[in-house]
Design a protein around this motif. Structure first.
Motif, PDB file in Angstrom:
ATOM      1  N   GLN A   1       1.155  -1.470  -0.073  1.00 37.21           N
ATOM      2  CA  GLN A   1      -0.108   0.284   0.219  1.00 37.21           C
ATOM      3  C   GLN A   1       1.370   0.973   0.017  1.00 37.21           C
ATOM      4  O   GLN A   1       2.153   1.103   0.984  1.00 37.21           O
ATOM      5  CB  GLN A   1      -0.977   0.041   1.600  1.00 37.21           C
ATOM      6  CG  GLN A   1      -2.113   1.071   1.603  1.00 37.21           C
ATOM      7  CD  GLN A   1      -2.822   0.765   3.273  1.00 37.21           C
ATOM      8  OE1 GLN A   1      -3.540   0.384   2.431  1.00 37.21           O
ATOM      9  NE2 GLN A   1      -2.728   1.468   3.980  1.00 37.21           N
ATOM     10  N   ILE A   2       0.580   2.076  -1.077  1.00 36.04           N
ATOM     11  CA  ILE A   2       0.847   3.437  -0.767  1.00 36.04           C
ATOM     12  C   ILE A   2       0.271   4.887  -0.916  1.00 36.04           C
ATOM     13  O   ILE A   2      -0.757   4.515  -1.137  1.00 36.04           O
ATOM     14  CB  ILE A   2       2.355   4.170  -2.433  1.00 36.04           C
ATOM     15  CG1 ILE A   2       2.542   4.950  -2.264  1.00 36.04           C
ATOM     16  CG2 ILE A   2       0.770   4.250  -2.918  1.00 36.04           C
ATOM     17  CD1 ILE A   2       4.202   4.983  -2.785  1.00 36.04           C
ATOM     18  N   SER A   3       0.984   5.352   0.811  1.00 36.91           N
ATOM     19  CA  SER A   3      -0.323   6.063   1.093  1.00 36.91           C
ATOM     20  C   SER A   3       0.507   7.484   0.336  1.00 36.91           C
ATOM     21  O   SER A   3       2.070   8.086   0.085  1.00 36.91           O
ATOM     22  CB  SER A   3       0.358   6.320   2.305  1.00 36.91           C
ATOM     23  OG  SER A   3       1.404   7.355   2.897  1.00 36.91           O
ATOM     24  N   ARG A   4      -0.630   9.140   0.359  1.00 39.75           N
ATOM     25  CA  ARG A   4       0.363  10.088   0.741  1.00 39.75           C
ATOM     26  C   ARG A   4       1.765  10.987   1.224  1.00 39.75           C
ATOM     27  O   ARG A   4       3.120  10.974  -0.161  1.00 39.75           O
ATOM     28  CB  ARG A   4      -0.623  11.075   0.604  1.00 39.75           C
ATOM     29  CG  ARG A   4      -1.762  11.434  -0.293  1.00 39.75           C
ATOM     30  CD  ARG A   4      -2.934  12.699  -0.464  1.00 39.75           C
ATOM     31  NE  ARG A   4      -2.953  12.511   1.175  1.00 39.75           N
ATOM     32  CZ  ARG A   4      -4.235  13.190   1.927  1.00 39.75           C
ATOM     33  NH1 ARG A   4      -5.060  13.987   0.379  1.00 39.75           N
ATOM     34  NH2 ARG A   4      -4.783  13.827   2.166  1.00 39.75           N
ATOM     35  N   LYS A   5       2.431  10.067   2.209  1.00 42.18           N
ATOM     36  CA  LYS A   5       3.052  10.365   3.081  1.00 42.18           C
ATOM     37  C   LYS A   5       4.091   9.589   2.163  1.00 42.18           C
ATOM     38  O   LYS A   5       5.336  10.382   2.173  1.00 42.18           O
ATOM     39  CB  LYS A   5       2.585  10.626   4.608  1.00 42.18           C
ATOM     40  CG  LYS A   5       3.770  10.197   5.472  1.00 42.18           C
ATOM     41  CD  LYS A   5       3.593  10.097   7.031  1.00 42.18           C
ATOM     42  CE  LYS A   5       5.236  10.309   7.876  1.00 42.18           C
ATOM     43  NZ  LYS A   5       4.402   9.542   9.716  1.00 42.18           N
ATOM     44  N   ASP A   6       4.110   8.433   2.327  1.00 43.02           N
ATOM     45  CA  ASP A   6       5.052   7.407   1.702  1.00 43.02           C
ATOM     46  C   ASP A   6       5.495   8.218  -0.080  1.00 43.02           C
ATOM     47  O   ASP A   6       7.056   8.496  -0.061  1.00 43.02           O
ATOM     48  CB  ASP A   6       4.919   6.183   0.911  1.00 43.02           C
ATOM     49  CG  ASP A   6       3.949   5.617   1.811  1.00 43.02           C
ATOM     50  OD1 ASP A   6       4.893   5.668   3.085  1.00 43.02           O
ATOM     51  OD2 ASP A   6       3.763   4.721   1.491  1.00 43.02           O
ATOM     52  N   VAL A   7       4.796   9.271  -0.898  1.00 39.78           N
ATOM     53  CA  VAL A   7       5.191   9.685  -2.098  1.00 39.78           C
ATOM     54  C   VAL A   7       5.771  11.117  -1.540  1.00 39.78           C
ATOM     55  O   VAL A   7       6.643  11.466  -1.936  1.00 39.78           O
ATOM     56  CB  VAL A   7       3.616  10.254  -2.927  1.00 39.78           C
ATOM     57  CG1 VAL A   7       3.964  11.226  -4.003  1.00 39.78           C
ATOM     58  CG2 VAL A   7       3.342   8.549  -3.038  1.00 39.78           C
ATOM     59  N   VAL A   8       5.558  11.610  -0.934  1.00 35.88           N
ATOM     60  CA  VAL A   8       6.356  12.693   0.226  1.00 35.88           C
ATOM     61  C   VAL A   8       8.120  12.770   0.114  1.00 35.88           C
ATOM     62  O   VAL A   8       8.717  13.576   0.705  1.00 35.88           O
ATOM     63  CB  VAL A   8       5.859  13.616   0.539  1.00 35.88           C
ATOM     64  CG1 VAL A   8       6.692  14.713   1.681  1.00 35.88           C
ATOM     65  CG2 VAL A   8       4.095  13.804   0.254  1.00 35.88           C
ATOM     66  N   ILE A   9       7.595  11.456   1.127  1.00 37.70           N
ATOM     67  CA  ILE A   9       8.993  11.377   0.989  1.00 37.70           C
ATOM     68  C   ILE A   9       9.774  10.801   0.765  1.00 37.70           C
ATOM     69  O   ILE A   9      10.978  11.060   0.372  1.00 37.70           O
ATOM     70  CB  ILE A   9       9.103   9.549   2.949  1.00 37.70           C
ATOM     71  CG1 ILE A   9       8.471  10.226   3.729  1.00 37.70           C
ATOM     72  CG2 ILE A   9      10.309   9.354   3.192  1.00 37.70           C
ATOM     73  CD1 ILE A   9       7.712   9.528   5.108  1.00 37.70           C
ATOM     74  N   ALA A  10       9.564  10.463  -0.205  1.00 36.90           N
ATOM     75  CA  ALA A  10      10.057   9.909  -1.515  1.00 36.90           C
ATOM     76  C   ALA A  10      10.552  10.842  -2.295  1.00 36.90           C
ATOM     77  O   ALA A  10      12.073  10.565  -3.021  1.00 36.90           O
ATOM     78  CB  ALA A  10       9.078   8.145  -2.629  1.00 36.90           C
ATOM     79  N   ALA A  11       9.801  11.402  -2.619  1.00 40.04           N
ATOM     80  CA  ALA A  11      10.128  13.230  -3.501  1.00 40.04           C
ATOM     81  C   ALA A  11      10.780  13.932  -2.865  1.00 40.04           C
ATOM     82  O   ALA A  11      12.444  14.179  -3.370  1.00 40.04           O
ATOM     83  CB  ALA A  11       9.112  13.973  -3.599  1.00 40.04           C
ATOM     84  N   LEU A  12      10.888  13.998  -1.398  1.00 38.79           N
ATOM     85  CA  LEU A  12      12.423  13.997   0.212  1.00 38.79           C
ATOM     86  C   LEU A  12      13.769  13.957  -0.948  1.00 38.79           C
ATOM     87  O   LEU A  12      14.948  14.557  -0.576  1.00 38.79           O
ATOM     88  CB  LEU A  12      11.870  14.478   1.531  1.00 38.79           C
ATOM     89  CG  LEU A  12      10.915  14.884   1.391  1.00 38.79           C
ATOM     90  CD1 LEU A  12      10.444  14.945   3.234  1.00 38.79           C
ATOM     91  CD2 LEU A  12      11.260  16.492   1.369  1.00 38.79           C
ATOM     92  N   LYS A  13      13.425  12.407  -0.287  1.00 33.91           N
ATOM     93  CA  LYS A  13      14.494  11.227  -0.732  1.00 33.91           C
ATOM     94  C   LYS A  13      15.382  11.798  -2.310  1.00 33.91           C
ATOM     95  O   LYS A  13      16.659  11.779  -2.531  1.00 33.91           O
ATOM     96  CB  LYS A  13      15.019   9.888  -1.055  1.00 33.91           C
ATOM     97  CG  LYS A  13      14.225   9.718   0.677  1.00 33.91           C
ATOM     98  CD  LYS A  13      14.088   8.210   0.686  1.00 33.91           C
ATOM     99  CE  LYS A  13      13.853   7.673   2.432  1.00 33.91           C
ATOM    100  NZ  LYS A  13      13.390   6.499   2.101  1.00 33.91           N
ATOM    101  N   LEU A  14      14.202  12.100  -3.285  1.00 34.90           N
ATOM    102  CA  LEU A  14      14.260  12.646  -4.238  1.00 34.90           C
ATOM    103  C   LEU A  14      15.485  14.168  -4.625  1.00 34.90           C
ATOM    104  O   LEU A  14      15.849  14.083  -5.971  1.00 34.90           O
ATOM    105  CB  LEU A  14      13.641  12.188  -5.582  1.00 34.90           C
ATOM    106  CG  LEU A  14      13.351  10.440  -5.593  1.00 34.90           C
ATOM    107  CD1 LEU A  14      11.854  10.477  -6.577  1.00 34.90           C
ATOM    108  CD2 LEU A  14      14.938   9.794  -5.980  1.00 34.90           C
ATOM    109  N   SER A  15      14.889  14.844  -4.034  1.00 27.36           N
ATOM    110  CA  SER A  15      14.766  16.030  -3.882  1.00 27.36           C
ATOM    111  C   SER A  15      16.748  17.184  -4.070  1.00 27.36           C
ATOM    112  O   SER A  15      17.087  17.874  -5.256  1.00 27.36           O
ATOM    113  CB  SER A  15      14.494  17.963  -2.595  1.00 27.36           C
ATOM    114  OG  SER A  15      15.620  16.900  -2.011  1.00 27.36           O
ATOM    115  N   ALA A  16      17.090  16.102  -3.803  1.00 27.09           N
ATOM    116  CA  ALA A  16      18.574  16.435  -3.866  1.00 27.09           C
ATOM    117  C   ALA A  16      19.090  16.385  -5.250  1.00 27.09           C
ATOM    118  O   ALA A  16      20.624  16.421  -5.807  1.00 27.09           O
ATOM    119  CB  ALA A  16      19.418  15.517  -2.954  1.00 27.09           C
ATOM    120  N   GLN A  17      18.534  15.435  -6.076  1.00 26.66           N
ATOM    121  CA  GLN A  17      18.962  14.352  -7.223  1.00 26.66           C
ATOM    122  C   GLN A  17      18.533  15.142  -8.743  1.00 26.66           C
ATOM    123  O   GLN A  17      17.141  15.494  -8.226  1.00 26.66           O
ATOM    124  CB  GLN A  17      18.729  12.595  -7.236  1.00 26.66           C
ATOM    125  CG  GLN A  17      18.837  11.973  -6.407  1.00 26.66           C
ATOM    126  CD  GLN A  17      20.581  11.964  -6.372  1.00 26.66           C
ATOM    127  OE1 GLN A  17      20.696  12.092  -7.323  1.00 26.66           O
ATOM    128  NE2 GLN A  17      20.829  12.171  -5.508  1.00 26.66           N
TER     129      GLN A  17
END
Length: 154
Positions: free
Chosen positions: A135-151
């Motif tokens: 299951q994926i939540s909105r919070k999971d997507v936000v955390i993933a985006a934060l991890k990717l923000s430096a890339q």
């Protein structure tokens, strides 16, 4: 006369972005699941015990048949107040949302963000070949985006 470049030899071309950007890389895999015949009171207790706000409902064969959320439980609480009755021990099947929107395990988190934005969902069951795998939540997507923000991603 043409302009000459004084930069010298250029390094190797930049490598394509290869960080994990799929739903399968960021979804929750260990889920609290529910059964259609399960008591709504038991579901509320599990929500409180595990600090969750919803989860998938699976039949006896393990197939996704619905999703139950705190919002669905609010219906039961509101009805008990309206009819001046205690919260009765009704089954999940009465209150769950049966037509569940799902997402594939190989969807990008960017597409998942668009789905969340468009449909105002809090969580989406993740399927692989028709089988619930997470299951994926909105919070999971936000955390993933934060991890990717430096890339740099495309």
């Amino acid at each position: 006369m043409g302009i000459k470049s004084f930069q010298g030899a250029r390094g190797p071309a930049k490598k394509e972005y290869d960080a994990p950007i799929l739903v399968a890389d960021h979804m929750t895999k260990k889920l609290i699941t529910f059964h259609p015949d399960q008591s709504i009171l038991e579901v509320m207790e599990l929500f409180a015990k595990h600090s969750i706000s919803g989860g998938p409902v699976l039949d006896d064969n393990g197939f996704l048949v619905g999703i139950i959320s705190e919002g669905d439980c609010m219906k039961q609480i509101a009805e008990s107040r309206y009819f001046n009755m205690p919260i009765v021990d009704k089954s999940v099947s009465k209150y769950m949302t049966p037509n569940v929107e799902t997402i594939s395990h190989d969807t990008s988190i960017f597409d998942a963000a668009g789905i969340f934005h468009k449909n105002n969902r809090r969580r989406l069951p993740v399927l692989r070949d028709g089988i619930l795998v997470g299951q994926i939540s909105r919070k999971d997507v936000v955390i993933a985006a934060l991890k990717l923000s430096a890339q740099n991603y495309k």
